[in-house]
Design a protein around this motif. Structure first.
Motif, PDB file in Angstrom:
ATOM      1  N   THR A  39       0.853  -1.191   0.000  1.00 42.99           N
ATOM      2  CA  THR A  39       0.000   0.000   0.000  1.00 42.99           C
ATOM      3  C   THR A  39       0.890   1.242   0.000  1.00 42.99           C
ATOM      4  OG1 THR A  39      -1.722  -1.174   1.213  1.00 42.99           O
ATOM      5  CG2 THR A  39      -1.829   1.232   1.208  1.00 42.99           C
ATOM      6  N   ILE A  40       0.670   2.125  -0.989  1.00 40.85           N
ATOM      7  CA  ILE A  40       1.500   3.316  -1.158  1.00 40.85           C
ATOM      8  C   ILE A  40       1.218   4.319  -0.032  1.00 40.85           C
ATOM      9  CG2 ILE A  40       2.081   5.221  -2.693  1.00 40.85           C
ATOM     10  CD1 ILE A  40       2.946   2.450  -3.631  1.00 40.85           C
ATOM     11  N   ALA A  41       2.307   4.817   0.557  1.00 33.85           N
ATOM     12  CA  ALA A  41       2.207   5.885   1.559  1.00 33.85           C
ATOM     13  C   ALA A  41       2.619   7.209   0.926  1.00 33.85           C
ATOM     14  CB  ALA A  41       3.106   5.550   2.739  1.00 33.85           C
ATOM     15  N   THR A  45       7.850   6.769  -3.950  1.00 30.82           N
ATOM     16  CA  THR A  45       8.037   6.829  -5.398  1.00 30.82           C
ATOM     17  C   THR A  45       8.363   5.424  -5.889  1.00 30.82           C
ATOM     18  OG1 THR A  45      10.419   7.223  -5.325  1.00 30.82           O
ATOM     19  CG2 THR A  45       8.971   9.159  -5.220  1.00 30.82           C
ATOM     20  N   LEU A  46       8.135   5.210  -7.180  1.00 29.57           N
ATOM     21  CA  LEU A  46       8.373   3.890  -7.737  1.00 29.57           C
ATOM     22  C   LEU A  46       9.841   3.513  -7.622  1.00 29.57           C
ATOM     23  CD1 LEU A  46       7.309   1.432  -9.230  1.00 29.57           C
ATOM     24  CD2 LEU A  46       7.691   2.656 -11.392  1.00 29.57           C
ATOM     25  N   ASN A  67       1.841  -2.604 -13.143  1.00 29.91           N
ATOM     26  CA  ASN A  67       0.860  -1.827 -12.391  1.00 29.91           C
ATOM     27  C   ASN A  67       0.261  -0.673 -13.184  1.00 29.91           C
ATOM     28  OD1 ASN A  67       0.996  -2.747  -9.304  1.00 29.91           O
ATOM     29  ND2 ASN A  67       3.068  -2.863 -10.160  1.00 29.91           N
ATOM     30  N   ARG A  68       0.651  -0.567 -14.514  1.00 27.44           N
ATOM     31  CA  ARG A  68       0.078   0.458 -15.401  1.00 27.44           C
ATOM     32  C   ARG A  68       0.206   1.848 -14.806  1.00 27.44           C
ATOM     33  NH1 ARG A  68      -5.474  -2.656 -17.362  1.00 27.44           N
ATOM     34  NH2 ARG A  68      -4.401  -4.519 -18.229  1.00 27.44           N
ATOM     35  N   PHE A  79      -2.755   3.639  -3.033  1.00 29.53           N
ATOM     36  CA  PHE A  79      -2.719   2.774  -4.208  1.00 29.53           C
ATOM     37  C   PHE A  79      -2.012   1.460  -3.854  1.00 29.53           C
ATOM     38  CE2 PHE A  79      -0.312   1.341  -7.972  1.00 29.53           C
ATOM     39  CZ  PHE A  79      -1.366   1.079  -8.840  1.00 29.53           C
ATOM     40  N   SER A  80      -2.466   0.325  -4.385  1.00 26.16           N
ATOM     41  CA  SER A  80      -1.872  -0.989  -4.124  1.00 26.16           C
ATOM     42  C   SER A  80      -0.884  -1.314  -5.234  1.00 26.16           C
ATOM     43  CB  SER A  80      -2.949  -2.072  -4.052  1.00 26.16           C
ATOM     44  OG  SER A  80      -3.792  -1.851  -2.940  1.00 26.16           O
TER      45      SER A  80
END
Length: 546
Positions: A39-41, A45-46, A67-68, A79-80
């Motif tokens: 889960t994005i905090a 960043t990627l 993950n598009r 975002f997951s």
């Protein structure tokens, strides 16, 4: 990909084994391709996430495509993000040896050594519990696995994804058994597996058992849900269910046998060897017995299998323990467990009662005799009129010294049955357990009746215990120094020819089968009168007529 550990060379059945292994490997590969979900905090960043989790951070474009993600630098909080397991950076973890009983050997990093508590096992390390050893491992995910005797196994996988709760653990069981308690795994991607050469048992938090011998394996679930994968497919085991697999072919899921009834087992055991016996259980063909000194059976001390519901418990020092029992069905599946706490208090051991023996008859005077133990300071002796030792006649704890293994019977004890037992005293004055009690019978003493004297015989009679021989003495003096008659006779009557004129004394005593004799009865006496002398004065009376 997680591969099964099998250090032995290929055997004639190698092709079948290889095919089964390939099927398992395919299943494990599919599992390895399942993604880790993060889960994005805020602020993630990627690029940073890939540097943290990927084995090769430069593979971040694959994560972007999967993950598009349109923009690399902007990830929406909440975002997951999915990352394939095959790309993750894993950190190897060790497993701790928390208990060893007996001799357990290990092959650690290629070096053979004896295992002991505190050692850390790494992936690839193997161990053998031998014929009498037990081993308990604690895994990084908090699971404990107990291995009984006759087990050969190894730590196949033990790793985690750094910064996550993802854990992967696998035990490779070649032969023997593994009893696993696995806490609920925190991350859905985590895995805990017990792998036999042909079947994999995977869990996410449960209590289950796996045993393997040759091509056969047994899988039993006590709590939670367990997935079993074999060459023939997949099965799911619910609590109190099990299955047997032969050659990788999964059998039918069946209910486990119910728990045994342990209510009759003693809570306190006072013998170094104690027979434990349970009521029979329908469909049980064998029984598993285990002893540990903790309720969780992490420290397994003894493990035995019997064909009936009986087991001789022995070889343990005095302490508090737990016994655990389960019935085994015709397929070899072990049923639900029952366990009970007990205290072993068998030391110092009691002496063996020697005389009188159990059920013996004795005649006073006599004494109680028991074996003399080395270094025993003294003994506690009890004599009672009843088998429960509530009506005590003797309760002495001062039988000590050079002849501290005997006690004279009190002359005041009347005829009847008595019970006795002995315990060994400790230096502090307390005593160990009493030995098995024994009973004995004190016989009534012989009592002579007044002799009946006739012209040709003397009739003797006496009272005393029936069924024994009696010794009878007749003598001209009260000290019986030179008996005229001294014989053992059956019954309680005797007819003797009339002895010479004068006073005679008679007495009797009971004689036991072992040759011992009771006390003499009080002496009775009788007198045989002298016959009249007619010869000389009869001639005087007849002389005038002559």
């Amino acid at each position: 990909m997680v591969t099964a550990l099998n250090p032995s060379p290929l055997k004639p059945t190698a092709l079948r084994t290889l095919l089964a292994g390939l099927l398992l490997a395919c299943g494990l590969q599919a599992q390895a391709n399942e993604p880790l979900t993060i889960t994005i905090a805020r602020g993630d960043t990627l690029i940073k996430l890939c540097e943290r989790y990927l084995r090769e951070p430069g593979q971040w474009p694959q994560i972007k495509r999967l993950n598009r993600i349109a923009k690399d630098t902007r990830l929406q909080p909440g975002f997951s993000l999915r990352i394939p397991f095959a790309l993750l950076r894993w950190t190897e973890r060790s497993a701790e040896v928390v208990h060893v009983q007996g001799v357990v050997t290990g092959l650690l990093s290629g070096t053979t050594s004896l295992l002991s508590p505190g050692l850390q096992l790494k992936a690839g390390d193997k161990f053998d519990t031998g014929t009498a050893g037990t081993l308990t491992l604690r895994l990084p995910d908090g699971a404990t696995v107990v291995f009984p005797p006759h087990t050969q196994a190894g730590l196949g996988v033990s790793r985690e994804v750094s910064g996550t709760a993802v854990r992967a653990t696998a035990i490779d069981l070649q032969t023997g058994a593994a009893d696993s308690t696995v806490p609920s795994l925190k991350d859905p991607a985590s895995r805990f597996e017990i792998r036999t050469p042909r079947v994999v048992t995977a869990v996410r938090g449960t209590r289950f058992r796996v045993a393997a011998e040759g091509d056969t394996s047994h899988h039993e679930v006590l709590s939670g849900v367990v997935a079993v994968d074999g060459a023939s497919g997949h099965a799911s085991l619910q609590p109190a269910q099990g299955l047997r697999a032969d050659g990788g072919q999964l059998g039918t899921v069946v209910p486990l046998l119910p728990a045994a009834d342990l209510s009759a087992l003693p809570q306190r055991i006072e013998r170094i060897a104690q027979n434990l016996s349970l009521p029979p259980l329908a469909d049980a063909v064998a029984w598993r017995w285990q002893v540990a000194d903790d309720a969780g059976f992490v420290r397994l001390l003894q493990d035995a299998r019997t064909t009936g519901p009986n087991w001789l418990l022995q070889g343990l020092p005095d302490a508090d323990y737990f016994v655990r029992v389960r019935a085994i069905d015709a397929q070899g599946l072990e049923g639900l467990e029952a366990q009970k706490a007990f205290a072993l208090r068998a030391r110092p051991e009691p002496p063996v009662l020697m005389s009188p023996g159990p059920g013996a008859s004795v005649a006073r005077p006599s004494e109680l005799v028991w074996t003399q133990l080395a270094k025993a300071p003294a003994y506690r002796v009890q004599v009672a009129r009843d088998g429960q030792f509530a009506d005590l006649l003797v309760d002495r704890a001062d039988a000590q010294g050079d002849n501290n293994n005997r006690l004279a019977m009190d002359p005041a004890w009347g005829p009847g049955t008595y019970h006795w037992r002995v315990a060994t005293l400790r230096p502090d004055g307390s005593h160990g357990p009493f030995g098995d009690p024994a009973s004995f019978t004190v016989l009534a003493p012989s009592v002579m009746a007044a002799p009946a004297v006739s012209e040709n015989s003397v009739q003797l009679a006496w009272s005393g215990p029936a069924g024994f021989r009696h010794r009878v003495q007749v003598a001209p003096t009260e000290d019986f120094a030179q008996p005229e008659y001294d014989e053992q006779v059956p019954g309680a009557r005797l007819d003797l020819p009339t002895p010479a004129a004068g006073v005679h004394f008679v007495r009797t005593q009971v004689v036991l089968p072992d040759g011992s004799a009771g006390s003499w009865s009080d002496a009775q006496h009788f007198e045989v009168p002298r016959k009249p002398q007619y010869g000389w004065w009869l001639l005087l009376l007849l002389a005038p007529a002559l």
